[in-house]
Write a protein that holds these residues in place. Structure first.
Motif, PDB file in Angstrom:
ATOM      1  N   GLU A  70       0.616  -1.218  -0.359  1.00 47.45           N
ATOM      2  CA  GLU A  70      -0.133   0.134   0.363  1.00 47.45           C
ATOM      3  C   GLU A  70       0.777   1.220   0.350  1.00 47.45           C
ATOM      4  OE1 GLU A  70      -0.165  -2.660   1.791  1.00 47.45           O
ATOM      5  OE2 GLU A  70      -0.960  -1.637   4.104  1.00 47.45           O
ATOM      6  N   ASP A  71       2.202   1.222  -0.273  1.00 48.86           N
ATOM      7  CA  ASP A  71       3.466   2.617  -0.467  1.00 48.86           C
ATOM      8  C   ASP A  71       3.009   2.908  -1.477  1.00 48.86           C
ATOM      9  OD1 ASP A  71       5.138   1.370   2.848  1.00 48.86           O
ATOM     10  OD2 ASP A  71       3.213   2.997   2.631  1.00 48.86           O
ATOM     11  N   THR A  72       3.163   1.683  -2.504  1.00 48.24           N
ATOM     12  CA  THR A  72       3.274   1.718  -3.562  1.00 48.24           C
ATOM     13  C   THR A  72       2.526   3.134  -4.534  1.00 48.24           C
ATOM     14  OG1 THR A  72       3.509   0.038  -4.422  1.00 48.24           O
ATOM     15  CG2 THR A  72       2.645   1.055  -5.967  1.00 48.24           C
ATOM     16  N   ALA A  73       3.323   4.024  -5.234  1.00 46.92           N
ATOM     17  CA  ALA A  73       2.851   5.758  -5.368  1.00 46.92           C
ATOM     18  C   ALA A  73       4.185   6.169  -5.955  1.00 46.92           C
ATOM     19  CB  ALA A  73       2.005   6.258  -4.173  1.00 46.92           C
ATOM     20  N   VAL A  74       3.956   7.924  -6.244  1.00 46.49           N
ATOM     21  CA  VAL A  74       4.346   8.099  -6.474  1.00 46.49           C
ATOM     22  C   VAL A  74       4.592   9.120  -5.284  1.00 46.49           C
ATOM     23  CG1 VAL A  74       5.161  10.273  -8.786  1.00 46.49           C
ATOM     24  CG2 VAL A  74       3.577   8.039  -9.132  1.00 46.49           C
ATOM     25  N   TYR A  75       6.087   9.171  -5.766  1.00 48.42           N
ATOM     26  CA  TYR A  75       6.355  10.163  -4.122  1.00 48.42           C
ATOM     27  C   TYR A  75       7.295  11.851  -4.314  1.00 48.42           C
ATOM     28  CZ  TYR A  75       5.726   6.743  -0.677  1.00 48.42           C
ATOM     29  OH  TYR A  75       5.363   5.315  -0.132  1.00 48.42           O
ATOM     30  N   TYR A  76       6.655  12.878  -4.207  1.00 47.76           N
ATOM     31  CA  TYR A  76       6.571  13.781  -4.339  1.00 47.76           C
ATOM     32  C   TYR A  76       7.774  14.854  -3.084  1.00 47.76           C
ATOM     33  CZ  TYR A  76       3.758  12.542  -8.025  1.00 47.76           C
ATOM     34  OH  TYR A  76       3.101  12.636  -9.198  1.00 47.76           O
ATOM     35  N   CYS A  77       7.975  15.721  -3.297  1.00 40.08           N
ATOM     36  CA  CYS A  77       9.012  16.765  -1.891  1.00 40.08           C
ATOM     37  C   CYS A  77       8.588  17.872  -2.739  1.00 40.08           C
ATOM     38  CB  CYS A  77      10.079  15.678  -2.239  1.00 40.08           C
ATOM     39  SG  CYS A  77      10.985  16.391  -3.714  1.00 40.08           S
ATOM     40  N   ALA A  78       8.480  18.502  -1.632  1.00 38.42           N
ATOM     41  CA  ALA A  78       7.837  20.511  -2.278  1.00 38.42           C
ATOM     42  C   ALA A  78       8.641  20.414  -1.160  1.00 38.42           C
ATOM     43  CB  ALA A  78       6.432  19.902  -1.013  1.00 38.42           C
ATOM     44  N   ALA A  79       8.788  21.995  -0.992  1.00 39.84           N
ATOM     45  CA  ALA A  79       9.001  22.784  -0.080  1.00 39.84           C
ATOM     46  C   ALA A  79       8.477  23.888   0.678  1.00 39.84           C
ATOM     47  CB  ALA A  79      10.776  23.518  -0.134  1.00 39.84           C
ATOM     48  N   ALA A  80       7.827  24.910   1.191  1.00 40.68           N
ATOM     49  CA  ALA A  80       7.081  26.256   2.302  1.00 40.68           C
ATOM     50  C   ALA A  80       7.713  27.211   2.732  1.00 40.68           C
ATOM     51  CB  ALA A  80       5.529  25.121   2.870  1.00 40.68           C
ATOM     52  N   ARG A  81       7.986  28.077   2.459  1.00 40.01           N
ATOM     53  CA  ARG A  81       8.304  29.287   3.228  1.00 40.01           C
ATOM     54  C   ARG A  81       7.200  29.125   4.349  1.00 40.01           C
ATOM     55  NH1 ARG A  81      11.373  34.068   0.451  1.00 40.01           N
ATOM     56  NH2 ARG A  81      11.942  34.466   2.301  1.00 40.01           N
ATOM     57  N   TRP A  82       7.798  28.300   5.908  1.00 37.76           N
ATOM     58  CA  TRP A  82       7.264  28.034   7.331  1.00 37.76           C
ATOM     59  C   TRP A  82       7.653  28.395   7.313  1.00 37.76           C
ATOM     60  CZ3 TRP A  82       1.751  29.617   7.644  1.00 37.76           C
ATOM     61  CH2 TRP A  82       1.623  29.149   8.950  1.00 37.76           C
ATOM     62  N   TYR A  83       7.577  28.707   9.356  1.00 39.84           N
ATOM     63  CA  TYR A  83       8.328  29.296   9.832  1.00 39.84           C
ATOM     64  C   TYR A  83       8.303  28.599  11.351  1.00 39.84           C
ATOM     65  CZ  TYR A  83      10.859  32.138   6.695  1.00 39.84           C
ATOM     66  OH  TYR A  83      11.354  32.034   5.121  1.00 39.84           O
ATOM     67  N   THR A  84       7.058  27.875  11.521  1.00 42.29           N
ATOM     68  CA  THR A  84       6.587  27.394  12.474  1.00 42.29           C
ATOM     69  C   THR A  84       7.093  26.208  12.806  1.00 42.29           C
ATOM     70  OG1 THR A  84       4.223  26.920  12.256  1.00 42.29           O
ATOM     71  CG2 THR A  84       4.851  29.315  12.482  1.00 42.29           C
ATOM     72  N   SER A  85       6.768  25.453  13.764  1.00 45.76           N
ATOM     73  CA  SER A  85       6.592  24.727  13.805  1.00 45.76           C
ATOM     74  C   SER A  85       5.463  23.446  13.664  1.00 45.76           C
ATOM     75  CB  SER A  85       7.129  23.763  15.663  1.00 45.76           C
ATOM     76  OG  SER A  85       6.347  24.290  16.807  1.00 45.76           O
ATOM     77  N   THR A  86       4.454  23.457  12.877  1.00 48.19           N
ATOM     78  CA  THR A  86       3.165  23.060  12.465  1.00 48.19           C
ATOM     79  C   THR A  86       3.811  22.899  11.643  1.00 48.19           C
ATOM     80  OG1 THR A  86       2.470  25.511  12.103  1.00 48.19           O
ATOM     81  CG2 THR A  86       1.621  24.551  14.475  1.00 48.19           C
ATOM     82  N   PRO A  87       2.651  21.603  10.538  1.00 48.61           N
ATOM     83  CA  PRO A  87       3.265  21.508   9.349  1.00 48.61           C
ATOM     84  C   PRO A  87       2.422  22.493   8.411  1.00 48.61           C
ATOM     85  CG  PRO A  87       1.901  19.577  10.280  1.00 48.61           C
ATOM     86  CD  PRO A  87       2.289  20.874  11.257  1.00 48.61           C
ATOM     87  N   PRO A  88       3.427  22.735   7.165  1.00 45.56           N
ATOM     88  CA  PRO A  88       3.035  23.730   6.441  1.00 45.56           C
ATOM     89  C   PRO A  88       1.269  23.884   6.068  1.00 45.56           C
ATOM     90  CG  PRO A  88       4.749  23.547   6.029  1.00 45.56           C
ATOM     91  CD  PRO A  88       4.196  22.124   6.833  1.00 45.56           C
ATOM     92  N   PRO A  89       0.722  24.916   5.727  1.00 44.50           N
ATOM     93  CA  PRO A  89      -0.434  24.615   5.224  1.00 44.50           C
ATOM     94  C   PRO A  89      -0.853  24.834   3.851  1.00 44.50           C
ATOM     95  CG  PRO A  89      -0.526  26.798   5.669  1.00 44.50           C
ATOM     96  CD  PRO A  89       0.550  26.291   6.086  1.00 44.50           C
ATOM     97  N   ARG A  90       0.604  25.147   3.327  1.00 48.84           N
ATOM     98  CA  ARG A  90       0.542  24.671   1.420  1.00 48.84           C
ATOM     99  C   ARG A  90       2.478  24.786   1.379  1.00 48.84           C
ATOM    100  NH1 ARG A  90       1.698  29.578  -0.095  1.00 48.84           N
ATOM    101  NH2 ARG A  90       0.928  31.237   0.607  1.00 48.84           N
ATOM    102  N   TYR A  91       2.329  24.612   0.442  1.00 47.68           N
ATOM    103  CA  TYR A  91       3.595  24.567  -0.315  1.00 47.68           C
ATOM    104  C   TYR A  91       3.819  25.292  -1.494  1.00 47.68           C
ATOM    105  CZ  TYR A  91       4.288  20.757   2.950  1.00 47.68           C
ATOM    106  OH  TYR A  91       4.783  20.293   4.119  1.00 47.68           O
ATOM    107  N   ASP A  92       5.009  26.006  -1.842  1.00 47.58           N
ATOM    108  CA  ASP A  92       5.409  26.816  -2.794  1.00 47.58           C
ATOM    109  C   ASP A  92       5.642  26.412  -3.985  1.00 47.58           C
ATOM    110  OD1 ASP A  92       6.299  27.882   0.406  1.00 47.58           O
ATOM    111  OD2 ASP A  92       4.473  29.807  -0.657  1.00 47.58           O
ATOM    112  N   TYR A  93       6.565  25.180  -3.288  1.00 44.16           N
ATOM    113  CA  TYR A  93       7.111  24.454  -4.921  1.00 44.16           C
ATOM    114  C   TYR A  93       7.597  23.334  -4.809  1.00 44.16           C
ATOM    115  CZ  TYR A  93       9.420  29.093  -4.380  1.00 44.16           C
ATOM    116  OH  TYR A  93       9.505  30.864  -4.865  1.00 44.16           O
ATOM    117  N   TRP A  94       7.195  22.880  -5.905  1.00 43.09           N
ATOM    118  CA  TRP A  94       7.405  21.029  -5.855  1.00 43.09           C
ATOM    119  C   TRP A  94       8.247  20.362  -6.910  1.00 43.09           C
ATOM    120  CZ3 TRP A  94       3.234  18.174  -3.626  1.00 43.09           C
ATOM    121  CH2 TRP A  94       2.024  18.787  -2.372  1.00 43.09           C
ATOM    122  N   GLY A  95       8.404  19.168  -6.571  1.00 44.31           N
ATOM    123  CA  GLY A  95       9.531  18.323  -7.183  1.00 44.31           C
ATOM    124  C   GLY A  95       8.390  17.726  -8.213  1.00 44.31           C
TER     125      GLY A  95
END
Length: 122
Positions: A88-113
């Motif tokens: 069930e881990d079979t998938a296409v995996y993507y990395c992403a980056a967000a300009r987010w400076y708190t310890s919580t997960p970013p609500p959205r990402y600015d760049y995607w690979g």
């Protein structure tokens, strides 16, 4: 700005893989990073994130205890170590980056690979 994911492949259930994501064109150390995946016929889903400081990590329940995330700011790299892989881990995996400076997960990402395919056979 470019995020280049690599390290995917075909493995058997129980095996491990380490995905890598190389960032360029941004001051990588100022970005939170994340990994997402999309299986055939399914929506893209969150897998893991790591804060810009490296101090906070988050994981989807489905991968907790099996996956880890880390980064090397000197190399502009983020990694996803995947252990005890399941079909069930079979998938296409993507990395992403967000300009987010708190310890919580970013609500959205600015760049995607682009994605890297992970296939786990039973």
């Amino acid at each position: 700005v470019q995020l280049q994911a690599s390290g995917g492949g075909w493995v058997q259930a129980g095996d491990s893989l380490r995905l890598s994501c190389a960032a360029s064109g941004i001051t990588f150390s100022r970005y939170a990073v994340g990994w997402f995946r999309q299986a055939p016929g399914k929506e893209r889903e969150f897998v893991s994130s790591l804060s810009w400081s490296g101090g906070s990590t988050f994981f989807a329940d489905s991968v907790k205890g099996r996956f880890t995330i880390d980064r090397d700011n000197a190399k502009n790299m983020v990694y996803l170590q995947m252990n005890v892989l399941k079909p069930e881990d079979t998938a296409v995996y993507y990395c992403a980056a967000a300009r987010w400076y708190t310890s919580t997960p970013p609500p959205r990402y600015d760049y995607w690979g682009q994605g890297t395919q992970v296939t786990v056979s039973s």
